[in-house]
Design an enzyme around this catalytic site. Structure first.
Site, PDB file in Angstrom:
ATOM      1  N   LYS A 144       0.839  -1.201   0.000  1.00  0.00           N
ATOM      2  CA  LYS A 144       0.000   0.000   0.000  1.00  0.00           C
ATOM      3  C   LYS A 144       0.881   1.262   0.000  1.00  0.00           C
ATOM      4  O   LYS A 144       2.105   1.179   0.213  1.00  0.00           O
ATOM      5  CB  LYS A 144      -0.910  -0.047   1.230  1.00  0.00           C
TER       6      LYS A 144
ATOM      7  N   ASN B 257      -1.881   0.028   7.321  1.00  0.00           N
ATOM      8  CA  ASN B 257      -1.354  -1.313   7.607  1.00  0.00           C
ATOM      9  C   ASN B 257      -0.513  -1.924   6.480  1.00  0.00           C
ATOM     10  O   ASN B 257      -0.382  -3.139   6.369  1.00  0.00           O
ATOM     11  CB  ASN B 257      -2.476  -2.247   8.082  1.00  0.00           C
TER      12      ASN B 257
ATOM     13  N   HIS C 213      -1.728  -5.401   1.429  1.00  0.00           N
ATOM     14  CA  HIS C 213      -3.007  -6.068   1.144  1.00  0.00           C
ATOM     15  C   HIS C 213      -2.710  -7.479   0.674  1.00  0.00           C
ATOM     16  O   HIS C 213      -1.722  -7.703  -0.029  1.00  0.00           O
ATOM     17  CB  HIS C 213      -3.760  -5.325   0.026  1.00  0.00           C
TER      18      HIS C 213
ATOM     19  N   GLU D 231      -9.101 -10.409  -8.132  1.00  0.00           N
ATOM     20  CA  GLU D 231      -8.162  -9.287  -7.993  1.00  0.00           C
ATOM     21  C   GLU D 231      -7.040  -9.349  -9.038  1.00  0.00           C
ATOM     22  O   GLU D 231      -6.577  -8.316  -9.522  1.00  0.00           O
ATOM     23  CB  GLU D 231      -7.607  -9.252  -6.560  1.00  0.00           C
TER      24      GLU D 231
ATOM     25  N   TYR E  91     -12.184  -2.595  -3.442  1.00  0.00           N
ATOM     26  CA  TYR E  91     -12.720  -2.705  -2.077  1.00  0.00           C
ATOM     27  C   TYR E  91     -14.257  -2.642  -2.057  1.00  0.00           C
ATOM     28  O   TYR E  91     -14.836  -2.234  -1.054  1.00  0.00           O
ATOM     29  CB  TYR E  91     -12.133  -1.612  -1.194  1.00  0.00           C
TER      30      TYR E  91
HETATM   31  P1  IDP Z   1      -7.633  -7.091   5.122  1.00  0.00           P
HETATM   32  O1  IDP Z   1      -6.815  -6.003   4.464  1.00  0.00           O
HETATM   33  O2  IDP Z   1      -6.875  -7.749   6.242  1.00  0.00           O
HETATM   34  O3  IDP Z   1      -8.202  -8.079   4.142  1.00  0.00           O
HETATM   35  P2  IDP Z   1     -10.308  -5.925   5.277  1.00  0.00           P
HETATM   36  O4  IDP Z   1     -11.310  -6.167   6.342  1.00  0.00           O
HETATM   37  O5  IDP Z   1     -10.551  -6.493   3.925  1.00  0.00           O
HETATM   38  O6  IDP Z   1      -8.879  -6.369   5.845  1.00  0.00           O
HETATM   39  O7  IDP Z   1     -10.163  -4.344   5.161  1.00  0.00           O
HETATM   40  C1  IDP Z   1      -9.445  -3.773   4.083  1.00  0.00           C
HETATM   41  C2  IDP Z   1      -8.601  -2.654   4.604  1.00  0.00           C
HETATM   42  O8  IDP Z   1      -9.456  -1.638   5.113  1.00  0.00           O
HETATM   43  C3  IDP Z   1      -7.689  -3.009   5.780  1.00  0.00           C
HETATM   44  O9  IDP Z   1      -6.480  -3.630   5.382  1.00  0.00           O
HETATM   45  C4  IDP Z   1      -7.462  -1.644   6.391  1.00  0.00           C
HETATM   46  O10 IDP Z   1      -6.474  -0.897   5.661  1.00  0.00           O
HETATM   47  C5  IDP Z   1      -8.819  -0.975   6.196  1.00  0.00           C
HETATM   48  N1  IDP Z   1      -9.655  -1.134   7.391  1.00  0.00           N
HETATM   49  C6  IDP Z   1     -10.269  -2.250   7.841  1.00  0.00           C
HETATM   50  N2  IDP Z   1     -10.926  -2.026   8.980  1.00  0.00           N
HETATM   51  C7  IDP Z   1     -10.721  -0.710   9.268  1.00  0.00           C
HETATM   52  C8  IDP Z   1     -11.137   0.146  10.339  1.00  0.00           C
HETATM   53  O11 IDP Z   1     -11.836  -0.263  11.268  1.00  0.00           O
HETATM   54  N3  IDP Z   1     -10.718   1.454  10.267  1.00  0.00           N
HETATM   55  C9  IDP Z   1      -9.936   1.938   9.260  1.00  0.00           C
HETATM   56  N4  IDP Z   1      -9.523   1.165   8.241  1.00  0.00           N
HETATM   57  C10 IDP Z   1      -9.904  -0.135   8.245  1.00  0.00           C
HETATM   58 MG    MG Z   2      -9.645  -7.869   2.699  1.00  0.00          MG
END
Ligand code: IDP
Ligand code: MG
Length: 143
Positions: free
Chosen positions: A3, A106, A109, A120, A43
Site C-alpha cells: 500500500k 497497515n 493487502h 483481484e 474494495y
Molecule cells: P484485510 O486487508 O486484512 O483483508 P479488510 O477487512 O478487507 O482487511 O479491510 C481492508 C482494509 O481496510 C484493511 O487492510 C485496512 O487498511 C482498512 N480497514 C479495515 N478495517 C478498518 C477500520 O476499522 N478502520 C480503518 N480502516 C480499516
Molecule cells: Mg480484505
C-alpha cells in the site's frame, strides 16, 4: 499489494524478500497509481463501512506495488505472513506485526481467498501474468 504507506516507508524490498525467501514464485509485479474508481472496485465489499472513504483516500494517496505470488497454499500462508488486519492484533514476525501501528496504515493487502485472488488478479493485471519454471522448485517441493 504494498500500500502507499509501505511504498513511502521503503518497505517494498523487505516485503518482496519475505515472499521470495519463503519459497513463493513471483508471477507479476508492477507499480501503479490507480484511479479512485479502480480502488472502489477493489474494495467494493467494504463500500458500506464507515471507514470506506478514508480507505480510498489512503489507497489513492500514492503509488502501490501490485504483485502476484504463486505456490502451494499461497493465499492462506500469504495472509499469515501479512498478519491480522489490525496491527495491534498481528503477531510479531508478521509484516503488519513488525512494521505498522494502525489499521488505516497497515502497509499491505493480500487476497483473502482463492476466489478473491482470481478476481483481484484480473482487476490489477488484465494484461495477464508471467508463466515460468523456477529452477528452485525441486528444493522447495518434494514433488
Ligand atoms: P484485510 O486487508 O486484512 O483483508 P479488510 O477487512 O478487507 O482487511 O479491510 C481492508 C482494509 O481496510 C484493511 O487492510 C485496512 O487498511 C482498512 N480497514 C479495515 N478495517 C478498518 C477500520 O476499522 N478502520 C480503518 N480502516 C480499516
Ligand atoms: Mg480484505
Amino acid at each position: 499489494m504494498i500500500k502507499p504507506d509501505g511504498v513511502q516507508r521503503n518497505l517494498v524490498g523487505e516485503i518482496i524478500a519475505r515472499f521470495e525467501k519463503k519459497g513463493y514464485k513471483l508471477a507479476a509485479l508492477k507499480m501503479a497509481r490507480p484511479e479512485r474508481s479502480h480502488l472502489e472496485e477493489h474494495y467494493a465489499d467494504l463500500s458500506g463501512k464507515g471507514f470506506f472513504a478514508g480507505l480510498i483516500d489512503y489507497m489513492a494517496s500514492g503509488p502501490v506495488v501490485c504483485m502476484v505470488w504463486t505456490g502451494v497454499n499461497v493465499v492462506l500462508e500469504g495472509r499469515k505472513m501479512l498478519g491480522a488486519t489490525k496491527p495491534s492484533e498481528s503477531a510479531m514476525g508478521t509484516i503488519r506485526g513488525d512494521f505498522c501501528v494502525e489499521v488505516g496504515r497497515n502497509v499491505c493487502h493480500g487476497s483473502d481467498s482463492t476466489d478473491s485472488a482470481e478476481h483481484e488478479i484480473k482487476l490489477w493485471f488484465p494484461e495477464g501474468v508471467c508463466e515460468w519454471d523456477a529452477c528452485t522448485n525441486a528444493w522447495i517441493y518434494e514433488k
